[in-house]
Structure formats: structure tokens, C-alpha cells
Scaffold this motif. Structure first.
Motif, short mmCIF file in Angstrom:
data_model
loop_
_atom_site.label_atom_id
_atom_site.label_comp_id
_atom_site.label_asym_id
_atom_site.label_seq_id
_atom_site.Cartn_x
_atom_site.Cartn_y
_atom_site.Cartn_z
N ALA A 12 -70.91 25.84 3.70
CA ALA A 12 -70.42 26.81 4.68
C ALA A 12 -70.03 26.09 5.96
CB ALA A 12 -71.48 27.86 4.98
N HIS A 13 -68.97 26.58 6.59
CA HIS A 13 -68.50 26.02 7.86
C HIS A 13 -68.04 27.16 8.76
CE1 HIS A 13 -68.04 21.64 6.93
NE2 HIS A 13 -68.02 22.10 5.69
N GLN A 14 -68.19 26.96 10.07
CA GLN A 14 -67.63 27.89 11.04
C GLN A 14 -66.11 27.69 11.09
OE1 GLN A 14 -69.81 26.75 14.62
NE2 GLN A 14 -70.72 28.78 14.62
N ILE A 15 -65.40 28.76 11.40
CA ILE A 15 -63.96 28.65 11.60
C ILE A 15 -63.72 28.14 13.01
CG2 ILE A 15 -61.82 29.99 11.82
CD1 ILE A 15 -62.86 31.75 9.50
N GLN A 16 -62.78 27.20 13.12
CA GLN A 16 -62.46 26.57 14.39
C GLN A 16 -61.01 26.87 14.74
OE1 GLN A 16 -63.35 22.37 14.61
NE2 GLN A 16 -61.88 22.05 16.25
N ALA A 17 -60.81 27.62 15.81
CA ALA A 17 -59.46 27.98 16.24
C ALA A 17 -58.62 26.74 16.49
CB ALA A 17 -59.53 28.83 17.51
N GLY A 18 -57.39 26.75 15.96
CA GLY A 18 -56.45 25.68 16.20
C GLY A 18 -56.53 24.51 15.24
N LYS A 19 -57.57 24.44 14.42
CA LYS A 19 -57.69 23.34 13.45
C LYS A 19 -56.92 23.71 12.19
CE LYS A 19 -60.93 20.29 11.14
NZ LYS A 19 -62.33 19.89 10.98
N GLU A 20 -56.28 22.71 11.56
CA GLU A 20 -55.58 22.95 10.31
C GLU A 20 -56.55 23.50 9.27
OE1 GLU A 20 -53.80 19.22 9.10
OE2 GLU A 20 -51.90 19.77 10.06
N CYS A 21 -56.06 24.41 8.44
CA CYS A 21 -56.90 25.06 7.44
C CYS A 21 -56.68 24.42 6.07
CB CYS A 21 -56.59 26.56 7.37
SG CYS A 21 -57.62 27.44 6.20
N TRP A 22 -57.59 23.54 5.70
CA TRP A 22 -57.59 22.92 4.38
C TRP A 22 -58.68 23.58 3.55
CZ3 TRP A 22 -54.12 19.43 2.53
CH2 TRP A 22 -53.26 18.86 3.46
N ILE A 23 -58.27 24.30 2.53
CA ILE A 23 -59.21 24.98 1.64
C ILE A 23 -58.75 24.73 0.21
CG2 ILE A 23 -60.17 27.21 0.88
CD1 ILE A 23 -61.18 26.51 3.62
N ALA A 24 -59.68 24.31 -0.63
CA ALA A 24 -59.42 24.06 -2.05
C ALA A 24 -58.29 23.05 -2.24
CB ALA A 24 -59.13 25.35 -2.80
N GLY A 25 -58.27 22.04 -1.37
CA GLY A 25 -57.36 20.93 -1.54
C GLY A 25 -55.96 21.09 -0.98
N ILE A 26 -55.64 22.26 -0.44
CA ILE A 26 -54.28 22.44 0.10
C ILE A 26 -54.34 22.98 1.53
CG2 ILE A 26 -53.33 22.82 -2.21
CD1 ILE A 26 -52.91 25.78 -1.34
N LEU A 27 -53.24 22.77 2.25
CA LEU A 27 -53.10 23.26 3.61
C LEU A 27 -52.63 24.71 3.57
CD1 LEU A 27 -53.02 22.74 6.69
CD2 LEU A 27 -50.66 21.94 6.37
N HIS A 28 -53.33 25.57 4.30
CA HIS A 28 -52.98 26.99 4.39
C HIS A 28 -52.38 27.22 5.79
CE1 HIS A 28 -55.11 28.13 0.67
NE2 HIS A 28 -55.84 27.07 0.99
N GLU A 29 -51.06 27.21 5.85
CA GLU A 29 -50.35 27.38 7.12
C GLU A 29 -50.69 28.74 7.73
OE1 GLU A 29 -48.49 25.12 8.59
OE2 GLU A 29 -48.11 23.70 6.97
#
Length: 156
Positions: A12-29
Motif C-alpha cells: 500500500a502507498h499514499q497517493i502523491q499529488a503531481g507524481k507520475e502514476c505507475w501502476i501494474a507496469g505502465i504509466l497512467h496519464e
């Protein structure tokens, strides 16, 4: 005695505003990413821990350490590639992994196939992905964070 072993894990991780979203190996724009020393990819991290658990080789912290500068921002798929080499060196073969994202965002349905392909290629074994929400309950439901669980099957 069976030559098959199973491992399970949670991350588990906190969401960080402004950081790129890498989930399950891909970037989620268009989505905020997760905090962390690495890319914050909770799915990849849960997979690493599940495989290490099945092999009896510790956990993500013992695998890459904490605070090592060479792992600043490391991508989850890189960790999976290094994991593949480590478990192979110890005589294990990953047979398959199942992982589930627990979060309100991002939506996995439209990108599930791409995520499975990327993670499977990195690990050298089939990876299946599912996702669920917590119906707006708890830290994942409120959008404060994301979590993932994974189960790995390995052969000795």
C-alpha cells in the motif's frame, strides 16, 4: 514433498499529488501517482513480495534495501527483471502470478491486457491482473492511497 510453493503479499502507498502514476507496469496519464522511494507501483511491489515469499528469499526491503540511491525512482518492471534473475539463481522458476489492485483509480479494465503483457514479459511468467474498489470506504476508497495483493506460484 511437492516442488511447488506459494507466496502471497500486500502493498500500500499514499497517493502523491503531481507524481507520475505507475501502476501494474505502465504509466497512467492524468492520474496522481503513489509516494515512495521508487515509482510507487503497488502492483509490481506486491508481485515482488509474493514471489520472494514463495521462494523464502525475504521481501522487497531485503531485496533492494531502503534508501539506496541507485533505486531512486526505480520502475516496478525493472525490479521484476532483477527478481527473475535472483530467483533463477536460487533454483526457482516462477510459474504464474495473480495480482489485484485495490483502488478507486486508475481504471484497469481498458489497460488490463497491456499491464499483463508488460508484467509477464518483465517477470518471464504469466501475470494476471484484476482490480476492485472498496466502495469509497477506507484509505483506498477515499482516494488517499492505493493497495495491491498478489499470489505467486513457483517451482523448485
Amino acid at each position: 514433498m511437492s516442488n511447488l510453493r506459494v507466496g502471497s503479499a500486500f502493498d500500500a502507498h499514499q497517493i502523491q499529488a503531481g507524481k507520475e502514476c505507475w501502476i501494474a507496469g505502465i504509466l497512467h496519464e492524468g492520474q496522481d501517482g503513489c509516494e515512495g522511494h521508487s515509482d510507487g507501483d503497488v502492483v509490481s511491489h506486491a508481485i515482488v513480495d509474493a514471489v520472494l515469499s514463495a521462494c523464502g528469499l525475504g521481501d522487497l526491503g531485503s531485496f533492494v534495501g531502503v534508501g539506496r540511491p541507485e533505486y531512486d525512482g526505480v520502475k516496478g518492471v525493472q525490479l521484476l527483471g532483477e527478481l527473475k534473475a535472483l530467483v533463477g539463481k536460487h533454483g526457482f522458476l516462477v510459474l504464474n502470478v495473480s495480482a489485484q489492485l485495490i483502488a478507486q483509480t486508475p481504471k484497469m479494465g481498458p489497460v488490463r491486457g497491456e499491464c499483463e503483457r508488460v508484467l509477464s514479459e518483465a517477470l518471464g511468467a504469466p501475470v494476471s491482473i484484476s482490480a476492485t474498489t472498496t466502495d469509497h470506504m477506507g484509505f483506498t476508497g477515499s482516494g488517499e492511497g492505493r493497495a495491491a495483493i498478489a499470489t505467486a506460484l513457483v517451482q523448485v
